[in-house]
Design a protein around this motif. Structure first.
Motif, PDB file in Angstrom:
ATOM      1  N   LEU A   1    -129.373 -34.961 -32.207  1.00  0.00           N
ATOM      2  CA  LEU A   1    -130.452 -35.779 -31.648  1.00  0.00           C
ATOM      3  C   LEU A   1    -130.512 -37.176 -32.265  1.00  0.00           C
ATOM      4  O   LEU A   1    -131.258 -38.030 -31.786  1.00  0.00           O
ATOM      5  N   GLY A   2    -129.760 -37.392 -33.342  1.00  0.00           N
ATOM      6  CA  GLY A   2    -129.768 -38.699 -33.995  1.00  0.00           C
ATOM      7  C   GLY A   2    -130.960 -38.920 -34.906  1.00  0.00           C
ATOM      8  O   GLY A   2    -131.361 -40.060 -35.138  1.00  0.00           O
ATOM      9  N   ILE A   3    -131.528 -37.822 -35.458  1.00  0.00           N
ATOM     10  CA  ILE A   3    -132.711 -37.950 -36.317  1.00  0.00           C
ATOM     11  C   ILE A   3    -132.453 -37.361 -37.700  1.00  0.00           C
ATOM     12  O   ILE A   3    -133.396 -37.121 -38.469  1.00  0.00           O
ATOM     13  N   ASP A   4    -131.199 -37.125 -38.058  1.00  0.00           N
ATOM     14  CA  ASP A   4    -130.882 -36.439 -39.307  1.00  0.00           C
ATOM     15  C   ASP A   4    -131.147 -37.282 -40.550  1.00  0.00           C
ATOM     16  O   ASP A   4    -131.213 -36.739 -41.652  1.00  0.00           O
ATOM     17  N   GLU A   5    -131.294 -38.585 -40.397  1.00  0.00           N
ATOM     18  CA  GLU A   5    -131.664 -39.395 -41.561  1.00  0.00           C
ATOM     19  C   GLU A   5    -133.142 -39.251 -41.891  1.00  0.00           C
ATOM     20  O   GLU A   5    -133.578 -39.627 -42.979  1.00  0.00           O
ATOM     21  N   GLN A   6    -133.902 -38.703 -40.948  1.00  0.00           N
ATOM     22  CA  GLN A   6    -135.343 -38.553 -41.143  1.00  0.00           C
ATOM     23  C   GLN A   6    -135.761 -37.127 -41.465  1.00  0.00           C
ATOM     24  O   GLN A   6    -136.755 -36.912 -42.155  1.00  0.00           O
ATOM     25  N   THR A   7    -135.024 -36.158 -40.941  1.00  0.00           N
ATOM     26  CA  THR A   7    -135.460 -34.770 -41.052  1.00  0.00           C
ATOM     27  C   THR A   7    -134.254 -33.847 -40.881  1.00  0.00           C
ATOM     28  O   THR A   7    -133.132 -34.294 -40.700  1.00  0.00           O
ATOM     29  N   GLY A   8    -134.496 -32.532 -40.945  1.00  0.00           N
ATOM     30  CA  GLY A   8    -133.428 -31.560 -40.711  1.00  0.00           C
ATOM     31  C   GLY A   8    -132.918 -30.875 -41.961  1.00  0.00           C
ATOM     32  O   GLY A   8    -132.238 -29.857 -41.875  1.00  0.00           O
ATOM     33  N   SER A   9    -133.227 -31.410 -43.129  1.00  0.00           N
ATOM     34  CA  SER A   9    -132.825 -30.788 -44.390  1.00  0.00           C
ATOM     35  C   SER A   9    -133.809 -31.198 -45.475  1.00  0.00           C
ATOM     36  O   SER A   9    -134.555 -32.172 -45.320  1.00  0.00           O
ATOM     37  N   LEU A  10    -133.804 -30.447 -46.553  1.00  0.00           N
ATOM     38  CA  LEU A  10    -134.711 -30.717 -47.665  1.00  0.00           C
ATOM     39  C   LEU A  10    -133.982 -31.582 -48.682  1.00  0.00           C
ATOM     40  O   LEU A  10    -133.318 -31.090 -49.600  1.00  0.00           O
ATOM     41  N   VAL A  11    -134.093 -32.882 -48.471  1.00  0.00           N
ATOM     42  CA  VAL A  11    -133.416 -33.872 -49.293  1.00  0.00           C
ATOM     43  C   VAL A  11    -134.427 -34.951 -49.666  1.00  0.00           C
ATOM     44  O   VAL A  11    -135.276 -35.324 -48.835  1.00  0.00           O
ATOM     45  N   SER A  12    -134.336 -35.449 -50.855  1.00  0.00           N
ATOM     46  CA  SER A  12    -135.240 -36.496 -51.296  1.00  0.00           C
ATOM     47  C   SER A  12    -135.228 -37.673 -50.333  1.00  0.00           C
ATOM     48  O   SER A  12    -134.173 -38.161 -49.940  1.00  0.00           O
ATOM     49  N   GLY A  13    -136.406 -38.108 -49.908  1.00  0.00           N
ATOM     50  CA  GLY A  13    -136.547 -39.235 -48.992  1.00  0.00           C
ATOM     51  C   GLY A  13    -136.775 -38.837 -47.550  1.00  0.00           C
ATOM     52  O   GLY A  13    -137.231 -39.661 -46.753  1.00  0.00           O
ATOM     53  N   LYS A  14    -136.452 -37.589 -47.205  1.00  0.00           N
ATOM     54  CA  LYS A  14    -136.685 -37.144 -45.829  1.00  0.00           C
ATOM     55  C   LYS A  14    -138.122 -36.639 -45.665  1.00  0.00           C
ATOM     56  O   LYS A  14    -138.816 -36.358 -46.645  1.00  0.00           O
ATOM     57  N   ALA A  15    -138.527 -36.524 -44.397  1.00  0.00           N
ATOM     58  CA  ALA A  15    -139.873 -36.036 -44.091  1.00  0.00           C
ATOM     59  C   ALA A  15    -140.071 -34.636 -44.657  1.00  0.00           C
ATOM     60  O   ALA A  15    -139.154 -33.803 -44.645  1.00  0.00           O
ATOM     61  N   ALA A  16    -141.263 -34.375 -45.127  1.00  0.00           N
ATOM     62  CA  ALA A  16    -141.609 -33.049 -45.644  1.00  0.00           C
ATOM     63  C   ALA A  16    -141.952 -32.129 -44.477  1.00  0.00           C
ATOM     64  O   ALA A  16    -143.096 -31.699 -44.298  1.00  0.00           O
ATOM     65  N   ASP A  17    -140.942 -31.865 -43.641  1.00  0.00           N
ATOM     66  CA  ASP A  17    -141.036 -30.877 -42.561  1.00  0.00           C
ATOM     67  C   ASP A  17    -140.443 -29.594 -43.122  1.00  0.00           C
ATOM     68  O   ASP A  17    -139.207 -29.474 -43.247  1.00  0.00           O
ATOM     69  N   LEU A  18    -141.278 -28.644 -43.467  1.00  0.00           N
ATOM     70  CA  LEU A  18    -140.754 -27.455 -44.139  1.00  0.00           C
ATOM     71  C   LEU A  18    -141.612 -26.234 -43.852  1.00  0.00           C
ATOM     72  O   LEU A  18    -142.759 -26.344 -43.404  1.00  0.00           O
ATOM     73  N   VAL A  19    -141.015 -25.075 -44.126  1.00  0.00           N
ATOM     74  CA  VAL A  19    -141.650 -23.790 -43.839  1.00  0.00           C
ATOM     75  C   VAL A  19    -141.602 -22.924 -45.095  1.00  0.00           C
ATOM     76  O   VAL A  19    -140.555 -22.813 -45.741  1.00  0.00           O
ATOM     77  N   ILE A  20    -142.730 -22.316 -45.424  1.00  0.00           N
ATOM     78  CA  ILE A  20    -142.770 -21.286 -46.465  1.00  0.00           C
ATOM     79  C   ILE A  20    -142.812 -19.930 -45.761  1.00  0.00           C
ATOM     80  O   ILE A  20    -143.722 -19.665 -44.972  1.00  0.00           O
ATOM     81  N   TRP A  21    -141.814 -19.083 -46.053  1.00  0.00           N
ATOM     82  CA  TRP A  21    -141.693 -17.754 -45.437  1.00  0.00           C
ATOM     83  C   TRP A  21    -142.084 -16.692 -46.451  1.00  0.00           C
ATOM     84  O   TRP A  21    -141.844 -16.847 -47.648  1.00  0.00           O
ATOM     85  N   ASN A  22    -142.628 -15.592 -45.958  1.00  0.00           N
ATOM     86  CA  ASN A  22    -143.014 -14.500 -46.859  1.00  0.00           C
ATOM     87  C   ASN A  22    -141.834 -13.611 -47.229  1.00  0.00           C
ATOM     88  O   ASN A  22    -141.938 -12.740 -48.086  1.00  0.00           O
ATOM     89  N   ASN A  23    -140.694 -13.841 -46.564  1.00  0.00           N
ATOM     90  CA  ASN A  23    -139.516 -12.998 -46.772  1.00  0.00           C
ATOM     91  C   ASN A  23    -138.289 -13.844 -46.498  1.00  0.00           C
ATOM     92  O   ASN A  23    -138.407 -14.994 -46.027  1.00  0.00           O
ATOM     93  N   ASP A  24    -137.132 -13.293 -46.774  1.00  0.00           N
ATOM     94  CA  ASP A  24    -135.887 -13.968 -46.419  1.00  0.00           C
ATOM     95  C   ASP A  24    -135.959 -14.379 -44.948  1.00  0.00           C
ATOM     96  O   ASP A  24    -136.186 -13.536 -44.079  1.00  0.00           O
ATOM     97  N   PRO A  25    -135.795 -15.669 -44.627  1.00  0.00           N
ATOM     98  CA  PRO A  25    -135.964 -16.112 -43.234  1.00  0.00           C
ATOM     99  C   PRO A  25    -134.986 -15.485 -42.258  1.00  0.00           C
ATOM    100  O   PRO A  25    -135.226 -15.530 -41.052  1.00  0.00           O
ATOM    101  N   PHE A  26    -133.910 -14.879 -42.749  1.00  0.00           N
ATOM    102  CA  PHE A  26    -132.982 -14.192 -41.861  1.00  0.00           C
ATOM    103  C   PHE A  26    -133.301 -12.706 -41.728  1.00  0.00           C
ATOM    104  O   PHE A  26    -132.512 -11.940 -41.172  1.00  0.00           O
ATOM    105  N   SER A  27    -134.449 -12.308 -42.222  1.00  0.00           N
ATOM    106  CA  SER A  27    -134.904 -10.933 -42.089  1.00  0.00           C
ATOM    107  C   SER A  27    -135.801 -10.793 -40.866  1.00  0.00           C
ATOM    108  O   SER A  27    -136.576 -11.699 -40.546  1.00  0.00           O
TER     109      SER A  27
END
Length: 443
Positions: A377-403
């Motif tokens: 989408l051309g927005i990877d410099e802003q979001t999409g991973s947990l890297v310093s400087g990117k938007a704090a778009d994140l999820v806290i899961w109660n379990n392994d997210p692949f469960s």
């Protein structure tokens, strides 16, 4: 004049015209809500870039990730969330959604995704159909989805422009529209534009559809030539075609069969544009090397197949085969239901790889629903991973997210809490307020 020179010159002219693709009349009004600086500690962090961090820490300042690591210094005055035993991932990005356009309740007046009046409806913008109070947005947030690429439907060869939304509560679409992002264009080949053809007016064979694509791009080239020659009356349909030709727009093509994807690649070469992604693409595994060579992403499902003839050759190892071939692989929803569990859909596709001699790593599977769609989408410099400087778009899961047992506990967009299982009614959909049966039926 060479086509490349023509397109470059026309692109410069279009960018200065009164109907340029960045028309400020339709700009985003999105502004993050006031957020509180905070630290999240004790979690298993899956950043989508770099290795997992056990018992990790994230510091959020001004809605962005300030620091991430194992041992960080937290100011004594900063709010701290104890996420011991929890998991943190980037917010999920659904690259293929129709929420707000095909909205709930599912009555005819709420089905606003297909402008089924002619084969080419490049003039329409799906954002003008989006209803921000669609309860589906809330359900998607509860599934950890923080950004959605809303596409028109696939009834037309050119369905119109797409729009990228931040998945927040808003009274207006403009308040959800992600700022400073490129438009996309939805195209479709195969059974859908054949099935929805207006009999007697539109072509309804595959060869007729290909001729329709070529005719539209020839007209787009002529439009660009007229732009170079001076003034020309604005044409909304050709504005969008011109945006494809001059590279301003991301091109998303609904296409299932391998042979048709190869034909669309030929089309892109004839007219000099780049295909960003094939969507659904259940036969993409047959031409994985070609797709990697052409730098075309694929957005698909883990195991949906056989629901129509062109999906018959779908295989559950499609996503894994594409990943192994070096294709930018994405798991999408195309559904108001699947969007609520894209983490599980990615896990299903990862599990299929166990049948082969190679495996899919957890990081690769996570990127299918976070960083890869952000890149496409051309927005990877802003979001999409947990890297310093990117938007704090994140999820806290109660379990392994692949469960299959994983649930979102908290979801943040630009550092703002938008889902909290400790306060579920606080984030209730405006439309569902006063409808307790609808609310209580969702667990």
């Amino acid at each position: 004049m060479q086509i490349a020179t023509l397109l470059t010159a026309a692109s410069l002219l279009l960018s200065s015209s009164t109907w340029a693709t960045s028309n400020h009349v339709y700009d985003s009004t999105y502004h993050p809500l006031p957020e509180q600086d905070m630290a999240i500690v004790g979690a298993n962090i899956m950043p989508a870039e770099g290795p997992e961090i056990s018992n990790g820490m994230i510091i959020i300042r001004d809605g962005k990730i300030s620091e991430i690591g194992k041992t960080l210094t937290i100011p004594s005055t900063m709010k701290v969330i104890n996420a011991a035993g929890k998991w943190i991932t980037p917010g999920i990005i659904d690259i293929h959604s129709h929420l707000g356009a095909f909205s709930s309740p599912g009555i005819p007046s709420m089905r606003n995704g297909n402008e089924k009046t002619q084969k080419n409806t490049a003039e329409v913008w799906v954002e003008h159909s989006v209803w921000p109070q669609d309860p589906g947005f809330q359900r998607a947030r509860e599934g950890g989805v923080t950004i959605l690429n809303i596409l028109p439907g696939s009834a037309n060869l050119f369905g119109g422009r797409s729009v990228i939304l931040k998945n927040i509560q808003s009274a207006t679409m403009q308040g959800m529209k992600m700022p400073n992002t490129p438009y996309g264009v939805k195209m479709a080949c195969g059974e859908n534009p054949i099935t929805y053809a207006a009999r007697g007016k539109d072509p309804f064979t595959r060869m007729g559809n290909m001729a329709g694509f070529r005719t539209a791009f020839i007209e787009g080239q002529e439009y660009l030539k007229k732009q170079l020659g001076g003034s020309v009356k604005q044409n909304l349909e050709l504005d969008t075609i011109a945006g494809i030709l001059n590279g301003d727009f991301k091109v998303h093509i609904h296409c299932y069969r391998a042979d048709e994807m190869a034909q669309m690649i030929d089309l892109s070469k004839e007219f000099g544009f780049q295909i960003s992604a094939f969507h659904h693409a259940t036969q993409a595994y047959k031409i994985a090397d070609l797709l990697a060579q052409e730098n075309i992403a694929v957005a698909t499902w883990p195991d949906r197949w056989g629901f129509k003839m062109e999906a018959y050759d779908g295989v559950p190892m499609n996503a894994a085969a594409l990943e192994w071939a070096g294709v930018e692989t994405i798991i999408h929803s195309d559904s108001s239901v699947l969007v609520q569990r894209l983490n599980v859909e990615a896990a299903k596709a990862m599990a299929q790889a166990k049948r082969a001699s190679k495996s899919i790593s957890r990081a690769e599977a996570l990127r299918w629903i976070t960083l890869n769609p952000a890149k496409t989408l051309g927005i990877d410099e802003q979001t999409g991973s947990l890297v310093s400087g990117k938007a704090a778009d994140l999820v806290i899961w109660n379990n392994d997210p692949f469960s299959i047992y994983a649930k979102t506990e908290k979801v943040f967009i630009d550092g703002v809490l938008v889902v909290d299982r400790d306060q579920p009614t606080k984030f209730s959909s405006d439309f569902l307020i006063g409808q307790p049966i609808s609310e209580s039926s969702h667990e």
